[in-house]
Design a protein around this motif. Sequence first.
Motif, short mmCIF file in Angstrom:
data_model
loop_
_atom_site.label_atom_id
_atom_site.label_comp_id
_atom_site.label_asym_id
_atom_site.label_seq_id
_atom_site.Cartn_x
_atom_site.Cartn_y
_atom_site.Cartn_z
N THR A 104 8.49 -8.69 5.72
CA THR A 104 7.16 -8.07 5.68
C THR A 104 6.98 -7.45 4.30
N VAL A 105 5.90 -7.84 3.61
CA VAL A 105 5.62 -7.33 2.27
C VAL A 105 4.28 -6.61 2.30
N ASP A 106 4.29 -5.32 1.96
CA ASP A 106 3.05 -4.53 1.95
C ASP A 106 3.15 -3.54 0.79
N VAL A 107 2.93 -4.05 -0.43
CA VAL A 107 3.14 -3.21 -1.61
C VAL A 107 1.90 -3.07 -2.49
N PHE A 108 0.85 -3.81 -2.20
CA PHE A 108 -0.30 -3.81 -3.12
C PHE A 108 -1.43 -2.89 -2.68
N GLN A 109 -1.68 -2.75 -1.39
CA GLN A 109 -2.79 -1.94 -0.91
C GLN A 109 -2.36 -0.75 -0.07
N ALA A 110 -1.13 -0.78 0.43
CA ALA A 110 -0.70 0.23 1.38
C ALA A 110 -0.53 1.59 0.73
N ALA A 111 -0.75 2.63 1.53
CA ALA A 111 -0.54 4.00 1.05
C ALA A 111 0.94 4.25 0.80
N ASP A 112 1.80 3.63 1.60
CA ASP A 112 3.25 3.74 1.43
C ASP A 112 3.83 2.35 1.23
N THR A 167 16.59 -13.10 -3.32
CA THR A 167 15.38 -13.13 -4.15
C THR A 167 14.16 -12.95 -3.27
N ILE A 168 13.36 -11.94 -3.59
CA ILE A 168 12.10 -11.66 -2.88
C ILE A 168 10.96 -11.77 -3.88
N ASP A 169 9.92 -12.51 -3.53
CA ASP A 169 8.71 -12.58 -4.35
C ASP A 169 7.63 -11.78 -3.63
N ALA A 170 7.31 -10.60 -4.18
CA ALA A 170 6.35 -9.72 -3.51
C ALA A 170 4.95 -10.32 -3.49
N ARG A 171 4.60 -11.05 -4.54
CA ARG A 171 3.26 -11.63 -4.60
C ARG A 171 3.12 -12.79 -3.62
N ALA A 172 4.09 -13.67 -3.58
CA ALA A 172 4.05 -14.82 -2.68
C ALA A 172 4.48 -14.46 -1.26
N LYS A 173 5.07 -13.28 -1.09
CA LYS A 173 5.56 -12.82 0.21
C LYS A 173 6.59 -13.80 0.78
N LYS A 176 27.45 -8.72 9.53
CA LYS A 176 26.47 -8.13 10.43
C LYS A 176 25.05 -8.48 9.99
N SER A 177 24.12 -8.25 10.88
CA SER A 177 22.70 -8.34 10.57
C SER A 177 22.18 -6.91 10.43
N ARG A 178 21.54 -6.63 9.30
CA ARG A 178 21.11 -5.26 9.01
C ARG A 178 19.64 -5.24 8.57
N GLN A 179 19.05 -4.06 8.69
CA GLN A 179 17.65 -3.88 8.31
C GLN A 179 17.58 -3.39 6.86
N TRP A 180 16.91 -4.16 6.01
CA TRP A 180 16.72 -3.82 4.61
C TRP A 180 15.31 -3.29 4.39
N ARG A 181 15.18 -2.26 3.58
CA ARG A 181 13.85 -1.68 3.29
C ARG A 181 13.79 -1.27 1.82
#
Length: 416
Positions: free
Chosen positions: A257-265, A238-244, A405-410
């Motif tokens: 790392t949460v960057d969804v409100f102001q970022a160009a990408d 569970t990820i809360d984008a607003r609360a980060k 394993k430990s993996r990178q999620w995006r």
Amino acid sequence: MKPIAIVAILLGGLTLSVANAESPIRPGDRIAIVGNTFADQLRIHGYLETALLQHAKGISIRNLGWGGDMLTARDRPTNFPTEESTLRDHKTDVIIACFGMGESFGGIEALDQFRQDLKSFIASHAGKQYNGESEVRLILVSPIACEDLGKLTPDRDARNDVLRAYTQAANEVAAAAEIPFVNLFETSLYLMDEPVGPNLTTNGIHLNRFGYWAISHEFAGQLLASDQPDHFRPWRITIDARAKTGQGRGVEVSELTVDVFQAADPEITFRGAETTAPRLPPPTDQPLPPPLAFHRDTIVVQHLPAGTYQLTIDGEHVATAAADAWGQGIAIDHSPAHREAERYRADVNDKNLQFTYSWKALNQVHIVGERKHSPSGRALPGEVIEFNRLANQRDEALQSGIPLKSRQWRIARVER
């Protein structure tokens, strides 16, 4: 209460036959499965065994199921090894016995005989120490229900009345003998009557691949423990984008790392460290009924801005959906971890195939029959020994389990 919670309660109610008792399967157990076509086909699909191997460490399974077997009708080729010798060779600690489907065709009038035959089966193993140290433990398993396939199953309701009676009789015999009982009749009936999802059987009573995937969840749950500890529950991130903020069951979330409100990408990234094995993906692209959707590994991302977002894990595409769907939860069973889980299941099936070649080879007449003294017959015992060695070798390799394993999620917004 949310529908998914209701589903969990309903399915939990189906495990009462083993509740409040020690888990029937323990780490390190050497297990033998005996019984009818249902039992025999478990070894071909591998869903149950894979689940047990992941959550009861150190176990070893040999499937001695035989299509058409009944308690008092278990025909074998001439000079075939006795079941007792095979149980001793495996040093068996526990026997999982699957009977009742074939017997049920005798109808209600044969119910008393079925009870007596079950008691005789239990008595035949009483006091036996196939492992050389302790008395073998038994687990009885009910037949599954009959599925409604229209014209293929015209007497479905009547069949289920009989199957329910045989299930109840088996439960009573197990209770009197103080041995665990797994009720797959009620579980399968509940799933068969769901209006959504693929059929579970090919002819009403023989499970297809999807059916074995579906039933094996509940089967494994009843064999392992009644309280369903976290290590046997599906992944839930569970990820809360607003609360980060982020948290996970089965996958530990860090470096979020949460960057969804102001970022160009817009994107969310985190490190996901797997702490439990993933659930095996369903062998279908069709929507699943709620009870089975509940078993899928899931990620929920709340408060995402409008748009379409794509999940990648270690750079590999896993899922794409709109923001509102992410808020409800997205199944993630096409990830790199899930592909590794499927490879592990393939290894389980290969081990079972090697054992089958060593125990129930197709050319029995050359091994134990009238041609065993022919040139080809004289060569085959050595091959049987080699197949058994390969099965044992595969068994050892399976003990390492599915790699965690430990993996990178995006999770990134994409143009649609």
